[in-house]
Each structure stands twice: as C-alpha cells, then as structure tokens.
Design a protein around this motif. Structure first.
Motif, mmCIF file in Angstrom:
data_model
loop_
_atom_site.group_PDB
_atom_site.id
_atom_site.type_symbol
_atom_site.label_atom_id
_atom_site.label_comp_id
_atom_site.label_asym_id
_atom_site.label_seq_id
_atom_site.Cartn_x
_atom_site.Cartn_y
_atom_site.Cartn_z
ATOM 1 N N PHE A 166 6.182 46.011 5.769
ATOM 2 C CA PHE A 166 5.488 47.042 5.002
ATOM 3 C C PHE A 166 4.698 46.431 3.857
ATOM 4 N N ASP A 167 3.793 47.240 3.335
ATOM 5 C CA ASP A 167 3.068 46.945 2.104
ATOM 6 C C ASP A 167 3.476 47.964 1.052
ATOM 7 N N THR A 168 3.497 47.539 -0.201
ATOM 8 C CA THR A 168 3.777 48.460 -1.301
ATOM 9 C C THR A 168 2.464 48.858 -1.956
ATOM 10 N N ASP A 181 4.033 51.577 2.872
ATOM 11 C CA ASP A 181 3.231 51.764 4.083
ATOM 12 C C ASP A 181 3.687 50.756 5.135
ATOM 13 N N LYS A 182 4.211 51.247 6.245
ATOM 14 C CA LYS A 182 4.648 50.368 7.322
ATOM 15 C C LYS A 182 3.430 49.753 8.020
ATOM 16 N N VAL A 183 3.522 48.470 8.289
ATOM 17 C CA VAL A 183 2.435 47.747 8.961
ATOM 18 C C VAL A 183 3.041 46.835 10.020
ATOM 19 N N PRO A 184 2.278 46.411 10.995
ATOM 20 C CA PRO A 184 2.809 45.487 12.011
ATOM 21 C C PRO A 184 3.191 44.145 11.387
ATOM 22 N N CYS A 185 4.288 43.578 11.832
ATOM 23 C CA CYS A 185 4.737 42.300 11.305
ATOM 24 C C CYS A 185 3.866 41.146 11.773
ATOM 25 N N SER A 186 3.083 41.351 12.813
ATOM 26 C CA SER A 186 2.245 40.277 13.325
ATOM 27 C C SER A 186 1.128 39.902 12.367
ATOM 28 N N GLY A 187 0.723 40.843 11.508
ATOM 29 C CA GLY A 187 -0.325 40.580 10.532
ATOM 30 C C GLY A 187 0.245 40.320 9.146
ATOM 31 N N ASP A 190 3.552 42.644 2.775
ATOM 32 C CA ASP A 190 4.232 42.277 1.528
ATOM 33 C C ASP A 190 5.684 41.889 1.747
ATOM 34 N N ALA A 191 6.351 42.516 2.712
ATOM 35 C CA ALA A 191 7.781 42.254 2.885
ATOM 36 C C ALA A 191 8.226 42.607 4.295
ATOM 37 N N GLU A 192 9.390 42.047 4.663
ATOM 38 C CA GLU A 192 10.024 42.308 5.961
ATOM 39 C C GLU A 192 11.494 42.604 5.719
#
Length: 420
Positions: A166-168, A181-187, A190-192
C-alpha cells in the motif's frame, strides 16, 4: 345594518307578515298603567340584533365562519426544537429554539409549550453527550469513520491482509494512520504487510508499552515471511500499525507488521515475500534450517563480556551445538535437486564440525578457552561458505553487511544473524 324598504305597494310578497307585525298572534295583556295593545309601529332604525325584514323566524347564517372559532396555532419554533431534540442533531440549536419558543408562546398565547420543553430537555442531553465525546476523542473517531464511509476511496489501515502492499496519503509510516491505498506489490509502494497478530490484554497497555511489544514480535515474525534475509535490501525497516486508545475501546486489538523504507527517502519495489507459499521445497528446507541456526545464535546472553557471565555463555553454547548437530543431520535427509545436493552435503559437514567446537566451548573452564572454541565454531559457519549452496538453490548470494562472519573472543559482539 339592515334598512327597511319604503312604504307602499312594493312590499315583497311572501309568507312572512310585513315589518312591524308580530310573527305570532298577540295574547291580551292585563290592564295596567301602560296602554293596552301592541306598541305602535313605525319606520324606526333597526338595531344590530333586530330581525331583518327578509328574515324568517331564525337568524340566517352569514358567509364563512366567525374568526373566534379558529383554533390557536402551534408555535413553529417549538416544533423545530422537538425535532432537533429527538434527532440529536445540532443539540445546541435545538436548545436555543426551545427557549425562544417558550418566550413566544407566552407572549402570543400559542400552543406547543410541551413540545418546546421536550425539545429543551432532549437537546440538553445531546449537548452533554457531545461535550463528553469531544473530551474523550469520540467525536474525532466518529468524524474519521464518517469520512471513511463517505469517501470510499481508501482502505482502512487495519483492514490490510498479510502480503498486501500500500501507499499512505502522506508517504510516511509514522504518526496516525486512518486510511491507505492498496497497490500491487510488483510496482513501487510505501510498505508491505508481512504479519499480524492480536493483543490479548483487556486494558490498553499504553502507547509506549504497545509499541515495544509490537517491535519485539514483528522482529521475530519478519523471518517467517522474508525467510531469505539476504534478499531483503539494506534500506528496509520494520514498522507496525497499532491500535489507538480510542479504537481499543471499540475492541480493536490487531497489530500489523510492515516492511518500509527505513530512511523514508524512497519506497520499496517488488515483494519481499519468501515463505512456503512462494518457495520451492528445496529452498524452503534450506532456509528453514538456516533460520533455526540464526535463532539459536541470536539467543546470546546480554552480558557484554564472557567474563561477566561465563555460565550463561556456556549454556548458550550448549544450545547452539545441539541446534547445529540437528541441522547437520536434517539437511541431508531432504532429497535436494541434483545440482544442489553436493553443496548441501558439504555444508552439512561444516555444521557438524562447528557443533563439536560449540560443545568444547560449553565445557570451557574459563573465558579464554571459551573464546578460542567460539571463534573456531563461527568460522566454520561463516556466511560466505553458503554462497555456493545458495546459488545452486536460486537464492540471493550477497551476504548482508551484518553477516560479515566471525565473532570476537571478547564476546563484545554476538553471532546473531550469522547464517549458513
């Protein structure tokens, strides 16, 4: 005022007698000091209650109705005060409207006093509850929850699952987090999230105590998610999302463990996940063995020097020797692929020889003897000896800086993190 028609033959026809004629036959009056018979009739002006010349024996109805029959209206402010009081919406406004309604009702004689009083009482309760919410932070939580529900664009910071990235909004992992905001881990991200757990305490332990417990447990859990510690970049740090004192009151006990940029100068790219779900059986067997050895080495006594706690160091050496002996037997038991079988077998031999040196350290009678065997034992499991095996298994081959290998005879450094 009714005006009688002029005398003459133009009198209206009808069943009623002409004006001045009694509607009913007159009974004889007894003799007295007044003249006998009916009073003389003449064209005098009729009073407001005298019968109209066109009237029948009853007073006719006029148009409409008398204004004195209209019901007294309700006061509008009283109604508004009651509505706001019942809904607990803008309680201060409802209180003011209720008071103003009582003043108007008294001056105008309107109805609605009961509604005004009820609105004042309910609004007063609402004002008290609002004050308590502000004092305890409940109003802020309510507003934040309202914004989350109304916005719908972000995910709650505490609804994250293990393995999600995700990004904050602020780009920082420090401070209060409400949504992400959840985002794909492939790109880039900010954090996992690498782990989560539930706190068991009934009462809120306090910010500092909760943060310390989160740091301790997340540091251990990181190795179950990123089993290949060599693949974790140097800039990666461990963070956590913990409940606030307000969310704790609502039953929130979840702690989320995160990987993030330690310097917060950039972000992460790609997933750091290396566990049973992403590793093949050979990789998982090797990394499980390495993790067991790392955990044993990390249990070094707190004393800075061996002389300060020789019995503690000897007990620690005994536990390390048993762990190494067990892994030396366990690694060959797994059937590795042909390309990795030979390097793994050589590594197992080094583990066996190192275990014997740890046994001698555990039997040492003084710090110098302990240090001599301790140094030999560490050299046999120097991380650089594992590069060939790791390359055959398709794992990272560059040791992290804190895996430089070896220790010191003084015991000033621990062997934590040294990996086969």
């Amino acid at each position: 005022m009714a005006i009688p028609p002029p005398p003459g033959p133009q009198q209206p026809e009808g069943p009623y007698p002409p004006p001045g004629t009694p509607p009913y036959p007159q009974a004889p009056h007894p003799q007295g000091p007044f003249p006998q018979g009916p009073y003389p009739q003449g064209p005098y002006q009729q009073g407001p209650y005298q019968q109209s010349p066109y009237a029948g024996p009853y007073q006719p109805w006029g148009q409409g109705y008398s204004p004195y029959n209209r019901p007294v209206p309700f006061n509008g402010l009283a109604i508004a005060a009651l509505v706001l009081g019942v809904l607990c919406f803008l309680p201060a406004v409802g209180l003011v409207l209720g008071i103003a309604a009582l003043v108007q009702i008294k001056r105008r004689g309107e109805r609605g006093k009961g509604m005004a009083v009820a609105g004042i009482v309910l609004s007063s309760v609402g004002v008290v509850l609002l004050a308590l919410m502000v004092a305890t932070g409940g109003a802020r939580d309510f507003w934040e929850g309202f914004k989350d529900g109304a916005g719908g664009s972000g995910d709650s910071a505490f609804s994250l699952e293990v393995g999600e990235c995700f990004d904050t909004p602020s780009g920082s992992l420090k401070g209060l987090a409400v949504d992400v905001d959840k985002v794909p881990c492939s790109g880039g991200h900010d954090a996992e999230v690498f782990a989560d757990f539930e706190m068991s305490e009934a009462d809120y332990p306090g910010d500092d105590a909760l943060a310390d417990e989160a740091d301790r447990r997340c540091s251990v859990l990181r190795n179950t998610y990123a089993m290949d510690s060599w693949a974790v970049p140097e800039n990666v740090g461990v963070y956590s999302f913990t409940p606030t004192s307000q969310s704790w009151l609502r039953g929130d006990r979840e702690v989320s463990c995160l990987f993030g940029d330690a310097d917060e100068t950039g972000g992460l790219t790609g997933s750091l996940r290396k566990d049973r779900l992403t590793l093949d059986s050979d990789q998982y067997s090797y990394l499980s063995s390495a993790a067991a050895i790392d955990n044993a080495l990390a249990a070094m006594p707190d004393a800075e020097y061996i002389d300060d706690d020789l019995p503690g160091y000897k007990e620690w050496a005994d536990q390390v020797s048993k762990t190494l002996a067990g892994e030396a037997d366990g690694l060959p038991a797994h059937r590795f692929a042909p390309g990795a079988a030979k390097p793994v077998a050589a590594l197992a031999k080094d583990l066996e020889r190192s275990a014997k040196e740890w046994v001698k350290a555990a039997d040492a009678q003084d710090a110098d003897t302990f240090s001599a065997h301790y140094e030999k034992a560490l050299k046999l499991i120097d991380p650089r000896k594992a590069v060939t095996t790791r390359k055959a298994l398709g794992l990272a081959t560059t040791p992290p800086e804190d895996h430089g290998g070896g220790g010191t005879g003084s015991g000033g450094e621990d062997g934590a993190g040294i990996e086969v």
